[in-house]
Enzyme design. Structure first.
Site, PDB file in Angstrom:
ATOM      1  N   GLU A   1     -74.204 -40.197 -24.979  1.00 45.04           N
ATOM      2  CA  GLU A   1     -72.864 -40.022 -25.538  1.00 45.04           C
ATOM      3  C   GLU A   1     -71.878 -39.799 -24.396  1.00 45.04           C
ATOM      4  O   GLU A   1     -72.240 -39.177 -23.401  1.00 45.04           O
ATOM      5  CB  GLU A   1     -72.805 -38.773 -26.431  1.00 45.04           C
ATOM      6  CG  GLU A   1     -73.791 -38.741 -27.563  1.00 45.04           C
ATOM      7  CD  GLU A   1     -73.907 -37.336 -28.158  1.00 45.04           C
ATOM      8  OE1 GLU A   1     -72.951 -36.881 -28.801  1.00 45.04           O
ATOM      9  OE2 GLU A   1     -74.956 -36.695 -27.954  1.00 45.04           O
TER      10      GLU A   1
ATOM     11  N   LYS B   1     -69.236 -38.084 -22.082  1.00 42.31           N
ATOM     12  CA  LYS B   1     -68.945 -36.670 -21.819  1.00 42.31           C
ATOM     13  C   LYS B   1     -67.423 -36.533 -21.777  1.00 42.31           C
ATOM     14  O   LYS B   1     -66.764 -37.023 -20.862  1.00 42.31           O
ATOM     15  CB  LYS B   1     -69.564 -36.276 -20.478  1.00 42.31           C
ATOM     16  CG  LYS B   1     -69.474 -34.792 -20.182  1.00 42.31           C
ATOM     17  CD  LYS B   1     -70.289 -34.471 -18.923  1.00 42.31           C
ATOM     18  CE  LYS B   1     -70.280 -32.975 -18.670  1.00 42.31           C
ATOM     19  NZ  LYS B   1     -68.924 -32.465 -18.416  1.00 42.31           N
TER      20      LYS B   1
ATOM     21  N   TYR C   1     -70.201 -32.403 -31.301  1.00 38.43           N
ATOM     22  CA  TYR C   1     -71.419 -33.088 -30.864  1.00 38.43           C
ATOM     23  C   TYR C   1     -72.674 -32.215 -30.818  1.00 38.43           C
ATOM     24  O   TYR C   1     -73.752 -32.714 -30.524  1.00 38.43           O
ATOM     25  CB  TYR C   1     -71.215 -33.741 -29.496  1.00 38.43           C
ATOM     26  CG  TYR C   1     -70.674 -32.816 -28.432  1.00 38.43           C
ATOM     27  CD1 TYR C   1     -71.453 -31.812 -27.885  1.00 38.43           C
ATOM     28  CD2 TYR C   1     -69.367 -32.966 -27.960  1.00 38.43           C
ATOM     29  CE1 TYR C   1     -70.956 -30.970 -26.918  1.00 38.43           C
ATOM     30  CE2 TYR C   1     -68.864 -32.126 -26.988  1.00 38.43           C
ATOM     31  CZ  TYR C   1     -69.656 -31.132 -26.472  1.00 38.43           C
ATOM     32  OH  TYR C   1     -69.158 -30.297 -25.516  1.00 38.43           O
TER      33      TYR C   1
ATOM     34  N   LYS D   1     -72.671 -38.208 -14.247  1.00 44.85           N
ATOM     35  CA  LYS D   1     -71.238 -38.156 -13.962  1.00 44.85           C
ATOM     36  C   LYS D   1     -70.736 -39.473 -13.374  1.00 44.85           C
ATOM     37  O   LYS D   1     -71.443 -40.156 -12.643  1.00 44.85           O
ATOM     38  CB  LYS D   1     -70.936 -37.022 -12.963  1.00 44.85           C
ATOM     39  CG  LYS D   1     -71.371 -35.637 -13.434  1.00 44.85           C
ATOM     40  CD  LYS D   1     -70.555 -35.109 -14.591  1.00 44.85           C
ATOM     41  CE  LYS D   1     -69.313 -34.362 -14.182  1.00 44.85           C
ATOM     42  NZ  LYS D   1     -69.496 -33.081 -13.518  1.00 44.85           N
TER      43      LYS D   1
ATOM     44  N   CYS E   1     -27.155 -37.676  -2.704  1.00 44.01           N
ATOM     45  CA  CYS E   1     -27.672 -38.391  -3.863  1.00 44.01           C
ATOM     46  C   CYS E   1     -27.651 -39.897  -3.607  1.00 44.01           C
ATOM     47  O   CYS E   1     -26.624 -40.434  -3.214  1.00 44.01           O
ATOM     48  CB  CYS E   1     -26.818 -38.051  -5.081  1.00 44.01           C
ATOM     49  SG  CYS E   1     -27.181 -39.081  -6.503  1.00 44.01           S
TER      50      CYS E   1
ATOM     51  N   CYS F   1     -24.807 -41.530  -5.973  1.00 45.05           N
ATOM     52  CA  CYS F   1     -23.363 -41.280  -5.862  1.00 45.05           C
ATOM     53  C   CYS F   1     -22.938 -40.739  -4.509  1.00 45.05           C
ATOM     54  O   CYS F   1     -21.756 -40.618  -4.223  1.00 45.05           O
ATOM     55  CB  CYS F   1     -22.896 -40.327  -6.964  1.00 45.05           C
ATOM     56  SG  CYS F   1     -23.450 -38.625  -6.719  1.00 45.05           S
TER      57      CYS F   1
ATOM     58  N   CYS G   1     -28.652 -33.464  -7.312  1.00 45.65           N
ATOM     59  CA  CYS G   1     -27.355 -34.034  -6.987  1.00 45.65           C
ATOM     60  C   CYS G   1     -26.284 -33.124  -7.567  1.00 45.65           C
ATOM     61  O   CYS G   1     -26.376 -32.685  -8.709  1.00 45.65           O
ATOM     62  CB  CYS G   1     -27.250 -35.423  -7.602  1.00 45.65           C
ATOM     63  SG  CYS G   1     -25.567 -36.024  -7.722  1.00 45.65           S
TER      64      CYS G   1
ATOM     65  N   CYS H   1     -21.624 -38.793 -10.890  1.00 49.40           N
ATOM     66  CA  CYS H   1     -22.852 -39.452 -10.451  1.00 49.40           C
ATOM     67  C   CYS H   1     -23.263 -40.501 -11.481  1.00 49.40           C
ATOM     68  O   CYS H   1     -23.561 -40.160 -12.627  1.00 49.40           O
ATOM     69  CB  CYS H   1     -23.966 -38.422 -10.284  1.00 49.40           C
ATOM     70  SG  CYS H   1     -25.524 -39.177  -9.787  1.00 49.40           S
TER      71      CYS H   1
HETATM   72 ZN   LIG Z   1     -25.586 -38.351  -7.782  1.00 46.91          ZN
END
Ligand SMILES: [Zn+2]
Length: 724
Positions: free
Chosen positions: A132, A134, A244, A338, A443, A446, A467, A473
């Site tokens: 099954e 895991k 399970y 695993k 930024c 802008c 910003c 902006c």
């Molecule tokens: Zn900005």
């Protein structure tokens, strides 16, 4: 871990081995605590398994050196503080791990050897195994008594877990009552709580929108969700459960009563009792078939929609399981095969910085496309500038403190993560001319200065650079407009992300108010919208009508739509309820924002903390925000929040005064409740006062009331009277 001296065990002196065992015990204990208690793994599962394997190898070679706190004897960490402890009727197991196909073949051979006498004696004897997936979630044990779910607990250390019954009850896959028949009078159902990738993505998007926490992966998020003190939060996370196995199983007289003869049959029973079980289950009698099933599941791993980290094989017959038994705390009759960690090596070709609605600058890694666990990865999240430098959220080193540079060869991992992460840098391959990455202080959208604020509470620098351009902006403006029109905010039909982005680019709308003047401006314009790409006369009329239809929005939606940082839908509703009208909210928030001690002017509202209050005041402290709101209010009239007054309540028409410290509600909540019930709330006691609700510490008002013969009741009596 790569920095451990992995000398061959045979070459180690006893002193070396003792030192290494000590180091391993510490490292594994620390990893256990990070994983089980803090839900924040610090090392990968593969690294963790490597530590355990090394420890096992050393213990085998030097049995006299096995420590009293040996990690091999441990299942997990003891339960975290805060939840009641629950002793499991039968301990929750941990499984031995298999990493190679040979380990699986060995497992089957061991079984055959153990049951050789049966095989030789009985030609019909079948030794079968189940396989099954895991599930990579959180193990839980659910106790049912006479078919009713009575208690649910985490695994904890295997013997004692945490009582999370109420949280488990919110999971739709967990039946409150068992269906069908044949279940023992008392049974502990074991399974895994997990979160789907879809739900994880939804939560992440939601959180990103509100500047909330960053979720690492579905497993940790599921764990965190399950251990909420407030089950409503758990309920909102849509967790799932696969059943399970079982622990304790008894009849009404306390005698053991196995619910099935085989694991296979038991899983069928689980379905008939109303549980969800995993479809990818197989039964086979040889290692080749088990391994083939493992391979098949591995190929599907990326598309399952939830995380798994391997395949579990169990001896199918329960009576044979009991005969084969246990070694230490792990069963001999089961093994977890695993998966290797989903990692790949690629090149970091660039770092882009994106600007969000609240101005957060988020770096994204651009990668040379590479396949990781069946999915092509081209981007990876970089969280923030410290992350690029190799510094974690709490100042701790990540990736051993190594920074990321454009041109670096990096190891990308999707170990359960929906969003891939860069887990390591191959320093040997760093180009000689690679430069440290300089995070922009302006930024990118802008050009405004971007700053990291000081968090007043922690005194630390915020990990996010923002910003400061706010309304000028374009990136923030577009994100803000998208938020404003979104379904959970103003909900304007036909105006979605795409249209908003287009209208902004074409200069048709820049701020929310512009949306509502669009029709009038369009009528005067020579560049009519009906001639624009993707529009026609009909769709334009429909859009304008849809906009006009939202000129009287509900107050809570409107407040939420404003996009004030930390003000989500719930907070929007609380504010609407508190203030009743947008004018009152605006006036109060503006006055608080302009006052030296604004917090004293802003009412204490249950469910609204200091961060939100500060954020609201910061919003109103910005003149451009106030102007944008005022311009919007010329076009839009949010409906006052209607408080339903029940005139027939026992306190309707009465004048009520609250005094002393209230324990079950805040003063403003008490006031709102009384008003909703038709009472008038006064600030001082007079001859006109009908009822004084006095909490502990009541002083002069209580005395006045007693002198005037006003009825005095406690908070509890108040609740009794109003029937809450
Ligand atoms: Zn900005």
């Amino acid at each position: 871990m790569s920095d451990l001296p992995l000398k061959d065990v045979a070459d180690l002196s006893e002193d070396d081995a003792r030192l290494e065992l000590e180091r391993l015990a510490k490292a594994i204990a620390a990893a256990d605590i990070a994983y089980h208690q803090n839900d924040a793994p610090e090392i990968t599962d593969a690294d963790y398994d490597a530590l355990k394997r090394r420890n096992d190898a050393l213990e085998q070679a030097f049995p006299e050196l096995v420590r009293t706190d040996s990690p091999s004897g441990k299942v997990g960490a003891a339960p975290a503080e805060g939840f009641a402890k629950v002793r499991h009727g039968v301990p929750m197991l941990s499984l031995s791990n298999a990493f190679a196909d040979e380990d699986v073949e060995d497992f089957v051979v061991r079984a055959k050897k153990f049951f050789m006498a049966d095989i030789l004696r009985d030609p019909g004897f079948k030794l079968e195994f189940t396989a099954e997936p895991k599930i990579d979630g959180l193990s839980a044990s659910l106790r049912y008594e006479n078919g009713v779910f009575v208690k649910g607990a985490t695994r904890g250390d295997g013997a004692v877990g945490e009582d999370i019954t109420e949280n488990l009850k919110t999971i739709a896959d967990i039946p409150h009552k068992l269906s069908g028949s044949g279940w023992p009078a008392v049974i502990e159902i074991r399974g895994e709580v997990y979160m789907t990738h879809e739900e994880f993505r939804r939560l992440k998007e939601h959180s990103a929108k509100f500047g909330g926490q960053d979720y690492v992966n579905p497993r940790n998020t599921a764990a965190g969700s399950l251990r909420q003190k407030n089950p409503e939060i758990t309920a909102s996370r849509k967790l799932r459960f696969f059943a399970y196995a079982w622990g304790l199983a008894e009849d009404g007289n306390g005698n053991s009563q196995p619910p099935a003869a085989t694991q296979w049959d038991f899983v069928q029973s689980l379905r008939s009792w109303g549980f969800v079980t995993n479809d990818l289950m197989l039964r086979a009698d040889n290692a080749e078939a088990l391994i083939a099933h493992y391979r098949m599941i591995e190929t599907q791993r990326a598309s399952l929609g939830y995380d798994i980290d391997g395949v579990v094989y169990k001896l199918d017959r329960i009576d044979l399981q009991q005969r084969w038994g246990f070694v230490a705390r792990a069963p001999r009759w089961a093994i977890a095969h695993k998966f290797p960690a989903e990692q790949a090596t690629t090149i970091l070709t660039g770092i882009d910085v994106q600007v969000g609605r609240t101005g957060a600058l988020t770096p994204v890694a651009r990668l040379q496309p590479v396949t990781v666990g069946g999915v092509v990865v081209e981007n990876a999240t970089l969280h923030n500038e410290d992350y690029i430098k190799g510094i974690g959220n709490n100042g701790e080193p990540i990736r051993n403190g190594v920074d990321l540079r454009v041109g670096d060869t990096v190891i990308v991992q999707r170990a359960g993560d929906v969003i891939p992460q860069i887990v390591d840098v191959v320093l040997d391959k760093r180009p000689a001319d690679a430069q440290p990455y300089v995070f922009p202080h302006a930024c990118p959208a802008c050009g405004s200065e971007a700053v990291r604020e000081h968090n007043e509470k922690t005194g630390k620098l915020d990990s996010v650079r923002r910003c400061t351009g706010e309304l000028i902006c374009p990136a923030q403006a577009v994100e803000n407009l998208k938020h404003f029109v979104a379904r959970d905010a103003m909900d304007i039909d036909g105006l979605g992300d795409k249209q908003v982005t287009q209208f902004y680019a074409e200069g048709r709308i820049a701020r929310p108010a512009d949306i509502f003047t669009l029709r009038a401006r369009d009528e005067r314009s020579i560049k009519k919208l009906k001639d624009a790409d993707g529009f026609g006369a009909t769709s334009v009329k429909k859009l304008f009508d849809a906009i006009d239809a939202r000129r009287e929005p509900e107050l809570d939606r409107f407040i939420y739509a404003l996009g004030i940082r930390h003000v989500g839908e719930t907070t929007g509703a609380l504010l609407a309820k508190e203030f009743g009208t947008i004018e009152k909210f605006r006036e109060t928030a503006l006055a608080a924002a302009q006052h030296e001690d604004g917090h004293s002017l802003f009412p204490q509202i249950s469910g609204i903390g200091e961060t939100v209050r500060s954020s609201i005041m910061a919003f109103f402290a910005n003149e451009r925000n106030v102007q944008a709101l005022d311009d919007l209010l010329v076009e839009v009239k949010p409906k006052p929040y209607v408080v339903v007054v029940s005139a027939d309540s026992v306190v309707a028409g009465k004048t009520v005064v609250f005094t002393g410290s209230l324990e079950k509600m805040t003063r403003s909540e008490a006031k709102a409740m009384a008003e909703r019930l038709g009472a008038k709330v006064a600030g001082s006691v007079s001859a006109k006062t009908d009822i004084l609700v006095a909490g502990p510490g009541a002083g002069s008002k209580l005395k006045t009331a007693q002198d005037l013969g006003v009825e005095v009741i406690s908070e509890d009596e108040w609740f009794e009277r109003v029937g809450k």
